[in-house]
Scaffold this active site. Structure first.
Site, PDB file in Angstrom:
ATOM      1  N   GLU B 204      16.867  10.504  59.215  1.00 15.86           N
ATOM      2  CA  GLU B 204      18.465  10.235  59.192  1.00 15.86           C
ATOM      3  C   GLU B 204      18.963  11.570  59.861  1.00 15.86           C
ATOM      4  O   GLU B 204      18.193  12.591  60.131  1.00 15.86           O
ATOM      5  CB  GLU B 204      19.089  10.137  57.747  1.00 15.86           C
ATOM      6  CG  GLU B 204      18.646  11.190  56.701  1.00 15.86           C
ATOM      7  CD  GLU B 204      18.929  10.858  55.518  1.00 15.86           C
ATOM      8  OE1 GLU B 204      18.807   9.607  55.003  1.00 15.86           O
ATOM      9  OE2 GLU B 204      19.124  11.865  54.567  1.00 15.86           O
ATOM     10  N   HIS B 242      23.585  12.480  51.046  1.00 13.24           N
ATOM     11  CA  HIS B 242      22.272  13.398  50.879  1.00 13.24           C
ATOM     12  C   HIS B 242      22.671  14.818  51.361  1.00 13.24           C
ATOM     13  O   HIS B 242      23.227  15.004  52.237  1.00 13.24           O
ATOM     14  CB  HIS B 242      21.250  13.059  51.825  1.00 13.24           C
ATOM     15  CG  HIS B 242      20.456  11.719  51.348  1.00 13.24           C
ATOM     16  ND1 HIS B 242      19.656  10.855  52.301  1.00 13.24           N
ATOM     17  CD2 HIS B 242      20.348  11.288  50.198  1.00 13.24           C
ATOM     18  CE1 HIS B 242      19.149  10.106  51.440  1.00 13.24           C
ATOM     19  NE2 HIS B 242      19.622  10.117  50.289  1.00 13.24           N
TER      20      HIS B 242
END
Lengths: 337, 283
Positions: B204, B242
């Site tokens: 990611e 995150h």
């Protein structure tokens, strides 16, 4: 959490790093000097290029230009700079350590000259190999990095002057995960919608499309946004309700994204820690108590999926199992609009 | 790596600790003890609870510890496990980055493994689960999955399983800026793992772990890798959930990661469902 320049400089002062004399104003009449450097206290970068820093001979009038664009202006003495350098500490993710970055020439274009920046792994102050007063400032800056749980502490430019080294600017980013150790800093925090969201336990970013998105897990929600774009749609937000969300938290999430008037709401839940029936309960409840005049498309799979589907079916809400089918359906709604 | 491992659960008496201890035991994991300071003497799902890791080690042999300890106390608990020679899986979300640096570097000194923090853990389907993932979506097979994300991993695993592709192992390495085992450590492990034929790498935005993985792959990786990168359309400067998922300037974009991986011959899926197709095609 990013600190404003003057907040950073207060910390510098506390640790004995020299900063220009100055004060913060929020009204023009609070300016006491004519000659001054006026600096808008906003968190964005490249302030000089954007005209948010004014070197002024008429500070009492010029300050109004900046107060139209922000609520606080730092008024500072002008200092005579002989040479500018760059100094910072940051986290190296790959090497899993703190690194010191130093460049003899600083300034606003430092990012465009990465070759001139020396990088050094620093585990404790003995690792700082600079000399003299530079070492002194670097040692203090490293202490700030550790004491404040910072992701980044930066002085750009660090100015050489007749009076010694002066931190002309400050940039400090505190690790959000460490804020429980720095509650004094949190109270000063400006309360934006995105911050309110994080206080409710979810991660939220506003985007400019018309497909509202709620999901669980950062990776899954990011992927959902990508798949929406892939099929030609535009997401209105990124909202990750986090792990193990209660139905109250889910209702709060729905309230937040629907307040921005999207054309369709896409809910993508892969239950692990999160229980699908809790989420279904929230959707049903919210629909009962609020008039929703846009389609809701639900993808729900994983923990307690069957109970969730039963609940949704009884209330005439269809839940699909495939994320991509849901995205295609949402994009179709917007296209027909 | 974890087959047959003897496992303790730190933070076993909390809500998450209890729930997942039960789920791990049901999956077949050998949970030999639990630790919560001040709760020694309690029993959770048939597992004896001790006040400290040291106390537990006086009674049982242990290889791994899995931590469900709140972020505030995670460093202390992790250091205690490492001090006593245990590999650790840190499930806890929200551990300060400077604590992570200390944990990871101490483990390195001691020659121990750290998975996480802020991760779903690891699983060998049909054998052992050291984590919080829903066990029933996994099937035994020959594809290893390594990912920075939790629920996105479940998404991909579910699609693999539904298409008849089983997994040899799945590891969520965690979404924080500083983590223990990273892509390179696991690619290394999978290359020498006889049960693994192919690998799925799920990355990611943020950081440069994927780019470093690509450099590692370029040195001559022996097994087929299919990748997927989340966050292609993520805006710059916004933290996407995150702590590690943030694009700053030119750094950490999905584009740079996809280009780096494709350049070294890794096929990168555009949407999760394409991973299955790329695994099934030859080459």
């Amino acid at each position: 959490m990013k600190l404003k320049e003057y907040q950073g400089k207060e910390i510098f002062r506390k640790y004995g790093i020299n900063v220009p004399e100055g004060y913060v104003v929020s009204k023009p009449e609070e300016v006491k000097d004519d000659k001054a450097v006026l600096k808008a206290q906003v968190l964005e970068g490249s302030r000089k290029k954007k005209g948010l820093i004014i070197v002024s001979d008429n500070a009492k009038q010029d300050v109004e230009k900046l107060l139209g664009k922000c609520s606080e202006v730092l008024v500072e003495e002008m200092i005579q700079i002989e040479k500018e350098s760059y100094l910072s500490f940051t986290i190296d993710r790959f090497e899993k350590c703190v690194k010191m970055l130093y460049a003899e020439e600083g300034g606003i274009d430092i990012e465009e000259n990465p070759d001139k920046v020396k990088k050094l792994k620093v585990e404790n102050v003995e690792d700082i190999t600079l000399q003299g007063s530079l070492k002194n400032v670097a040692t203090k800056l490293f202490k700030i990095m550790k004491d404040y749980d910072a992701e980044l502490v930066e002085i750009n430019p660090l100015a050489f002057t007749k009076e010694g080294l002066v931190a002309v600017d400050s940039k400090i980013i505190i690790d959000d995960n460490s804020l429980f150790r720095h509650l004094d800093l949190v109270e000063n925090k400006v309360c934006l919608a995105e911050d309110r969201a994080s206080m409710c336990g979810f991660n939220y970013v506003e985007l400019d499309g018309n497909i509202a998105v709620i999901g669980n897990g950062a990776g899954l929600v990011m992927s959902t946004l990508d798949v929406i774009n892939y099929y030609g749609g535009k997401p209105a937000d990124f909202l990750d309700i986090g792990g193990g969300a209660s139905s109250e938290r889910m209702e709060e999430a729905m309230r937040l994204v629907l307040s921005r008037n999207p054309k369709v709401l896409l809910i993508n839940i892969f239950g692990g820690i999160t229980r699908c029936d809790e989420i279904a309960k929230a959707i049903v409840n919210y629909k009962k108590n609020n008039s929703i005049n846009i389609p809701i498309i639900v993808r729900m799979i994983g923990t307690n999926q069957k109970q969730a589907q039963k609940l949704l079916n009884e209330n005439c809400i269809v839940a699909l199992e495939s994320m991509e089918d849901c995205v295609k359906a949402a994009v179709e709604v917007v296209k027909n609009d | 790596m974890i087959n047959g491992a003897k496992v303790i659960v730190q933070g076993i008496t909390g809500k998450q600790g209890r729930f997942h201890t039960k789920a791990m035991i049901e999956y077949g994991t050998n949970v030999v003890a639990g630790v919560t300071p001040g709760k020694g003497g309690e029993v959770v799902h048939g597992v004896n609870v001790y006040n400290s890791v040291k106390d537990a080690l006086e009674e049982v042999e242990v290889d791994w510890s899995i931590l469900f300890v709140p972020a505030k106390f995670a460093k202390e608990a992790a250091m205690e496990a490492l001090q006593n020679g245990l590999n650790i899986v840190v499930i806890t979300e929200g551990v300060p980055v400077h604590d992570e640096i200390e944990i990871v570097n101490f483990a390195k000194q001691k020659g121990l493994k750290v998975v996480g923090p802020n991760c779903p853990g690891l699983i060998v389907p049909g054998h052992t689960k050291l984590g919080i993932m829903p066990g029933d979506i996994f099937r035994k097979g020959n594809v290893a999955v390594v990912s920075r994300s939790g629920t996105l991993t479940y998404e991909v695993i579910n699609q693999l399983t539904m298409n008849g592709i089983g997994q040899s192992m799945a590891v969520g390495i965690g979404g924080d800026p500083v983590i223990g085992m990273d892509f390179i450590d696991l690619l290394n492990y999978f290359e020498n793992d006889d049960d693994t034929d192919k690998i799925v790498l799920i990355g990611e935005i943020g950081g440069d772990l994927e780019e470093h993985a690509a450099e590692f792959i370029a040195e001559g990786y022996k097994k087929k890798i299919v990748a997927y990168i989340a966050g292609v359309f993520a805006p710059e400067g916004k933290r996407m959930g995150h702590a590690g998922a943030i694009i700053s300037g030119k750094h950490g974009t999905a584009k740079s990661k996809i280009e780096a991986l494709e350049k070294v011959g890794v096929k990168v899926a555009k949407v999760p469902s394409e991973i299955v197709k790329l695994l099934q095609t030859e080459g």
